[in-house]
Design a protein around this motif. Structure first.
Motif, PDB file in Angstrom:
ATOM      1  N   THR A 199       0.843  -1.191   0.000  1.00 26.50           N
ATOM      2  CA  THR A 199       0.000   0.000   0.000  1.00 26.50           C
ATOM      3  C   THR A 199       0.879   1.242   0.000  1.00 26.50           C
ATOM      4  O   THR A 199       2.061   1.194   0.353  1.00 26.50           O
ATOM      5  CB  THR A 199      -0.946   0.009   1.221  1.00 26.50           C
ATOM      6  OG1 THR A 199      -1.842   1.111   1.119  1.00 26.50           O
ATOM      7  CG2 THR A 199      -0.164   0.121   2.524  1.00 26.50           C
ATOM      8  N   GLY A 200       0.309   2.359  -0.401  1.00 26.50           N
ATOM      9  CA  GLY A 200       1.055   3.614  -0.427  1.00 26.50           C
ATOM     10  C   GLY A 200       0.357   4.636  -1.294  1.00 26.50           C
ATOM     11  O   GLY A 200      -0.787   4.457  -1.724  1.00 26.50           O
ATOM     12  N   ALA A 201       1.058   5.732  -1.564  1.00 25.22           N
ATOM     13  CA  ALA A 201       0.485   6.845  -2.321  1.00 25.22           C
ATOM     14  C   ALA A 201       0.756   6.677  -3.808  1.00 25.22           C
ATOM     15  O   ALA A 201       1.878   6.370  -4.219  1.00 25.22           O
ATOM     16  CB  ALA A 201       1.056   8.162  -1.827  1.00 25.22           C
ATOM     17  N   LEU A 202      -0.301   6.864  -4.607  1.00 27.26           N
ATOM     18  CA  LEU A 202      -0.139   6.944  -6.056  1.00 27.26           C
ATOM     19  C   LEU A 202       0.153   8.371  -6.484  1.00 27.26           C
ATOM     20  O   LEU A 202       0.886   8.612  -7.442  1.00 27.26           O
ATOM     21  CB  LEU A 202      -1.415   6.453  -6.754  1.00 27.26           C
ATOM     22  CG  LEU A 202      -1.674   4.948  -6.763  1.00 27.26           C
ATOM     23  CD1 LEU A 202      -3.063   4.663  -7.308  1.00 27.26           C
ATOM     24  CD2 LEU A 202      -0.619   4.227  -7.587  1.00 27.26           C
ATOM     25  N   SER A 203      -0.460   9.306  -5.784  1.00 23.53           N
ATOM     26  CA  SER A 203      -0.255  10.727  -6.050  1.00 23.53           C
ATOM     27  C   SER A 203      -0.630  11.480  -4.782  1.00 23.53           C
ATOM     28  O   SER A 203      -0.910  10.873  -3.737  1.00 23.53           O
ATOM     29  CB  SER A 203      -1.119  11.191  -7.223  1.00 23.53           C
ATOM     30  OG  SER A 203      -2.495  11.123  -6.881  1.00 23.53           O
ATOM     31  N   ILE A 237      -9.391   7.808  -3.597  1.00 24.14           N
ATOM     32  CA  ILE A 237      -9.151   9.104  -4.237  1.00 24.14           C
ATOM     33  C   ILE A 237      -9.819  10.198  -3.411  1.00 24.14           C
ATOM     34  O   ILE A 237     -11.012  10.102  -3.087  1.00 24.14           O
ATOM     35  CB  ILE A 237      -9.726   9.119  -5.670  1.00 24.14           C
ATOM     36  CG1 ILE A 237      -9.117   7.995  -6.504  1.00 24.14           C
ATOM     37  CG2 ILE A 237      -9.482  10.472  -6.334  1.00 24.14           C
ATOM     38  CD1 ILE A 237      -9.803   7.797  -7.839  1.00 24.14           C
ATOM     39  N   ASP A 238      -9.054  11.228  -3.060  1.00 27.92           N
ATOM     40  CA  ASP A 238      -9.618  12.422  -2.430  1.00 27.92           C
ATOM     41  C   ASP A 238     -10.124  13.333  -3.543  1.00 27.92           C
ATOM     42  O   ASP A 238      -9.360  14.072  -4.163  1.00 27.92           O
ATOM     43  CB  ASP A 238      -8.567  13.144  -1.587  1.00 27.92           C
ATOM     44  CG  ASP A 238      -8.207  12.380  -0.324  1.00 27.92           C
ATOM     45  OD1 ASP A 238      -9.061  11.627   0.166  1.00 27.92           O
ATOM     46  OD2 ASP A 238      -7.071  12.531   0.150  1.00 27.92           O
ATOM     47  N   THR A 243     -14.819  15.048   0.081  1.00 32.96           N
ATOM     48  CA  THR A 243     -15.329  13.854  -0.591  1.00 32.96           C
ATOM     49  C   THR A 243     -14.207  12.868  -0.870  1.00 32.96           C
ATOM     50  O   THR A 243     -13.160  13.245  -1.418  1.00 32.96           O
ATOM     51  CB  THR A 243     -16.022  14.224  -1.913  1.00 32.96           C
ATOM     52  OG1 THR A 243     -16.992  15.243  -1.664  1.00 32.96           O
ATOM     53  CG2 THR A 243     -16.708  13.012  -2.512  1.00 32.96           C
ATOM     54  N   GLU A 244     -14.458  11.638  -0.515  1.00 33.91           N
ATOM     55  CA  GLU A 244     -13.476  10.577  -0.706  1.00 33.91           C
ATOM     56  C   GLU A 244     -14.153   9.372  -1.352  1.00 33.91           C
ATOM     57  O   GLU A 244     -15.250   8.973  -0.964  1.00 33.91           O
ATOM     58  CB  GLU A 244     -12.865  10.181   0.642  1.00 33.91           C
ATOM     59  CG  GLU A 244     -11.844   9.062   0.558  1.00 33.91           C
ATOM     60  CD  GLU A 244     -11.379   8.638   1.943  1.00 33.91           C
ATOM     61  OE1 GLU A 244     -10.350   9.161   2.412  1.00 33.91           O
ATOM     62  OE2 GLU A 244     -12.078   7.799   2.564  1.00 33.91           O
ATOM     63  N   LYS A 301     -16.887   2.719  -2.142  1.00 32.52           N
ATOM     64  CA  LYS A 301     -17.322   3.362  -0.904  1.00 32.52           C
ATOM     65  C   LYS A 301     -17.123   4.859  -1.089  1.00 32.52           C
ATOM     66  O   LYS A 301     -16.000   5.327  -1.285  1.00 32.52           O
ATOM     67  CB  LYS A 301     -16.537   2.843   0.299  1.00 32.52           C
ATOM     68  CG  LYS A 301     -16.963   3.501   1.608  1.00 32.52           C
ATOM     69  CD  LYS A 301     -16.555   2.689   2.828  1.00 32.52           C
ATOM     70  CE  LYS A 301     -15.072   2.586   3.015  1.00 32.52           C
ATOM     71  NZ  LYS A 301     -14.719   1.932   4.297  1.00 32.52           N
ATOM     72  N   LEU A 302     -18.222   5.600  -1.023  1.00 32.53           N
ATOM     73  CA  LEU A 302     -18.199   7.048  -1.231  1.00 32.53           C
ATOM     74  C   LEU A 302     -18.592   7.737   0.059  1.00 32.53           C
ATOM     75  O   LEU A 302     -19.663   7.481   0.610  1.00 32.53           O
ATOM     76  CB  LEU A 302     -19.163   7.440  -2.348  1.00 32.53           C
ATOM     77  CG  LEU A 302     -19.269   8.941  -2.672  1.00 32.53           C
ATOM     78  CD1 LEU A 302     -17.950   9.458  -3.225  1.00 32.53           C
ATOM     79  CD2 LEU A 302     -20.407   9.190  -3.659  1.00 32.53           C
ATOM     80  N   ASN A 303     -17.723   8.615   0.538  1.00 34.41           N
ATOM     81  CA  ASN A 303     -17.974   9.341   1.778  1.00 34.41           C
ATOM     82  C   ASN A 303     -17.893  10.835   1.497  1.00 34.41           C
ATOM     83  O   ASN A 303     -16.882  11.320   0.992  1.00 34.41           O
ATOM     84  CB  ASN A 303     -16.940   8.946   2.838  1.00 34.41           C
ATOM     85  CG  ASN A 303     -17.440   9.198   4.246  1.00 34.41           C
ATOM     86  OD1 ASN A 303     -18.234  10.105   4.480  1.00 34.41           O
ATOM     87  ND2 ASN A 303     -16.966   8.400   5.181  1.00 34.41           N
ATOM     88  N   HIS A 304     -18.961  11.546   1.832  1.00 29.93           N
ATOM     89  CA  HIS A 304     -19.003  12.992   1.612  1.00 29.93           C
ATOM     90  C   HIS A 304     -19.360  13.701   2.908  1.00 29.93           C
ATOM     91  O   HIS A 304     -20.372  13.393   3.537  1.00 29.93           O
ATOM     92  CB  HIS A 304     -20.027  13.354   0.537  1.00 29.93           C
ATOM     93  CG  HIS A 304     -20.185  14.836   0.342  1.00 29.93           C
ATOM     94  ND1 HIS A 304     -19.188  15.632  -0.199  1.00 29.93           N
ATOM     95  CD2 HIS A 304     -21.225  15.679   0.633  1.00 29.93           C
ATOM     96  CE1 HIS A 304     -19.605  16.881  -0.244  1.00 29.93           C
ATOM     97  NE2 HIS A 304     -20.832  16.949   0.262  1.00 29.93           N
TER      98      HIS A 304
END
Length: 717
Positions: A199-203, A237-238, A243-244, A301-304
């Protein structure tokens, strides 16, 4: 599809999640400007999207503060006990009897507070099945961040669930920091396993996670094998500060699994003229008995975060799964005969469907009360096809139990067309629920209710010895389920709680006495309990007394000529659990369960009244100790557990008992931080005790799991 020890941020309390986020941000961006730091910190503070959401309440209320019984087995504990399956993870949980049929691998079967379940939840959504047959998707423990066990009726939040409760596997999701784990393992019964978790950051605004696993192993029984390949990628994705979105996939191919093939009681539970059967004895045939399964799940999974107090969460998962089972069953073995009559059958199953849960959560506060409100609607829809074929014993070779030969079947000559069933099953369920979690100083009051609409249609075509016929079964049932729970927290760390909760399960068919369609089977629970936790969290205790009553059960006469819906079963008991760190090095977890379960009403078979159902252990207990060495042996951990499972009934009439058993498990781990390596080893059933795991009746029994040894090496990058 072809037929055929680091906790993630969301597993912490909100305060801990924010604290960890602040610390990690400070380390990662030490060279950034003060303005950039401040912006990042503000983003974390006002965006609790990673906050912990409990299975018990679908809110951030911690398990210790929840007025219900809930256990959490986090990643650290899973690693500590080296549990590689749900069944193994549940071995040391009060109120749960696991591995009733421990030699099979096609599903996880366990009882909670005496009620049997085969289905688990994955990240808060049910793993789709048609509530029958054999196709139950499994999520491997390697792809699981934690397990949460909610005990007692839970339909007021989750709809259709058994009255004992549910197990929710929390998924592994992407994290900001780069971490990679590679694991290799070998062991007894030809175990070979490779796993990858990275796992880690793509951007700057996107993180990834990839979990992969391959495992091969012989089964406990002769000629059986297990094989599994899993891949689970996900990306978070942020979209913006509020919103995520997390998109995930899960694919699992199980080319070889072990189906449920029982042994007769003669030779296993009882001595026989051909002596006792070995624990590895298999009543199937290597040319026939098999199980394969493919599962594909796609979801998001969408969180706003609407504002500081209100948020929307939506989870959706699509499932496409197939399974092919080839198995045998037997009829009664004559007392003076070694030959076991068998029938061969197959089930070819597939399911296609989706489930979605949408939640609106918000906080309203007054001078004296805070209201954590939850409004939700969930829906699931699925289509299933099942093809069933059975020889009904015609031209099916019997098994000589005095001289076991698992190579007797000529598959091409089996008359599988003698009896045929073809099912088309459609299921739809929609639930609307609401919850108010009120906090008044040290007092917590939880109120929630849910209304469910359940519809299903099962169209069946049958052929028996060339005679064709068919039927259609419709279910159209509605049910309301509620829960009221309260807790008072004392300054000493003690908490006292009580709750009332309800559940339901749909029932198909018509009452032969009244002519009316069956109503849902319902259950209700009354529970009182106490919880304790020290300020530093080093010691915790929970104790609960409960009474669960399952009503409107379908019962029948012994010859099945009549069926009516007047059955009732009552389960009452006490659960005790203690977790404590005696020193910085020594920790102990202990639990005990005392259960009294019996049939209280059955007007069509009075001989069952007062009897205990099968697969229910009325007494069970376990203790687990872990010791972490320091100084010269720094990095070495030893752990061992003892688990006791009391007597269970050999059949529904309680004509005999399956003896109790006590087993010992042990683990060892050695951390080598210099090389980011860990060496692991585990032994289950250390004494290689031979025992009967359970019996459905005196003609169908399963041996318990024999000793298994595993060693592994883990490398972190």
């Amino acid at each position: 599809m072809a037929k055929s020890t680091t906790k993630k941020l969301s597993a912490l309390s909100p305060l801990s999640a924010i604290t960890l986020g602040l610390l990690s941000s400070g380390l990662a961006y030490a060279q950034e400007s003060e303005e950039a730091k401040k912006a990042e910190l503000e983003h974390i503070e006002v965006n609790p999207m990673h906050a912990y959401r409990s299975t018990a309440t679908k809110s951030s209320l911690r398990p210790i503060d929840s007025p219900v019984s809930i256990n959490v087995i986090d990643q650290e504990l899973l690693q500590l006990r080296q549990a590689d399956s749900v069944n193994k993870a549940l071995r040391y949980v009060s109120g749960v009897t696991t591995e009733s049929r421990p030699t099979i691998t096609i599903f996880d079967q366990f009882t909670i507070r005496g009620f049997t379940t085969y289905q688990t939840f994955y990240d808060g959504l049910p793993l789709l099945s048609n509530n029958s047959w054999n196709l139950y998707p499994q999520v491997d423990a390697f792809a699981t961040e934690s397990l949460e066990i909610l005990k007692g009726p839970a339909s007021s939040l989750y709809g259709l669930v058994p009255p004992g409760g549910l197990v929710n596997q929390v998924a592994k999701y992407p994290k900001d920091d780069q971490e990679t784990l590679i694991r290799a393992g070998v062991g007894s019964d030809g175990l070979f396993e490779l796993g990858l978790d990275t796992t880690g950051a793509l951007s700057e605004d996107a993180d990834y996670r990839l979990v992969m696993l391959g495992r091969q192993r012989d089964g406990f029984q002769d000629t059986t094998e297990t094989e599994r390949y899993t891949i689970a990628p996900s990306v978070t994705i942020d979209i913006n500060k509020a919103t995520e979105l997390t998109v995930s996939a899960y694919y699992q191919d199980d080319p070889d699994m072990v189906p449920s093939t029982s042994l007769p009681g003669l030779g296993s539970l009882y001595e026989a003229t051909f002596d006792k059967l070995d624990a590895s004895t298999y009543a199937g045939d290597e040319n026939w008995n098999s199980f394969s399964r493919e599962v594909l799940m796609l979801g998001y999974k969408l969180n706003h975060q609407i504002n500081d107090d209100w948020s929307i969460l939506q989870k959706l998962r699509y499932t496409d799964a197939e399974a092919l089972q080839k198995n045998t069953y037997h009829t009664v073995l004559p007392d003076d005969n070694n030959m076991l009559p068998r029938s061969a059958y197959l089930t070819d199953e597939e399911i296609d469907g989706f489930t979605v849960d949408t939640q609106l959560a918000g906080l309203i506060t007054t001078d004296t009360i805070s209201h954590n409100l939850l409004f939700g609607v969930d829906h699931q829809s699925s289509d299933s096809k099942v093809a069933y074929r059975d020889t009904l014993g015609v031209n099916t070779p019997a098994l000589n139990l005095a001289d076991i030969n698992n190579d007797l079947f000529d598959v091409d000559s089996l008359p599988l067309d003698f009896y045929q069933e073809d099912h088309n099953i459609e299921i739809e369920q929609t639930g609307f629920y609401i919850q108010n979690e009120m906090q008044i100083d040290s007092f917590t009051l939880l109120l929630n209710g849910r209304f469910d609409q359940f519809k299903s249609k099962d169209v069946v075509k049958n052929i028996y010895n060339t005679l064709a016929y068919g039927s259609t079964t419709d279910i159209d049932q509605n049910e309301f389920s509620g829960r009221v729970a309260a807790m008072y927290t004392f300054d000493t760390g003690w908490r006292a709680y009580t709750n009332y909760s309800e559940s339901f399960e749909p029932e198909a068919g018509v009452d032969s006495l009244t002519g009316e369609a069956f109503k849902p089977t319902t259950a209700e629970q009354i529970e009182i309990g106490a919880k304790y936790q020290t300020r530093d969290g080093s010691t915790s205790f929970t104790g609960a007394y409960f009474v669960v009553t399952k009503e409107n059960m379908v019962v029948n006469t012994p010859d099945f000529a009549q069926r009516t819906q007047t059955g009732e079963v009552e389960s009452k008991g006490v659960e005790l659990e203690l977790n404590t760190n005696i020193t910085n090095s020594l920790s102990i977890q202990a639990n005990a369960t005392f259960l009294d379960m019996e049939v209280t009403e059955n007007e069509l078979d009075l001989a069952l009244v007062g009897k205990t159902p099968v697969w229910v252990a009325e007494e069970s207990a376990s203790i687990w100790a872990s010791y972490l060495f320091e100084n010269a042996l720094d990095g070495l951990m030893l752990g061992a557990g003892i688990r006791y499972v009391g007597e269970t009934q050999a059949d529904k009439y309680n004509s005999d008992q399956v003896p109790s058993y006590t087993l010992v498990d042990a683990v060892i781990a050695y951390d080598i931080p210099k090389y980011d390596l860990k060496l692991t080893g585990s032994v289950s059933n250390l004494g290689n005790k031979e025992y009967i795991g359970s019996c459905f009746d005196t003609n169908n029994c399963w041996y318990g799991a024999q000793r298994r040894v595993e060693v592994g090496i883990e490398k972190r990058f």
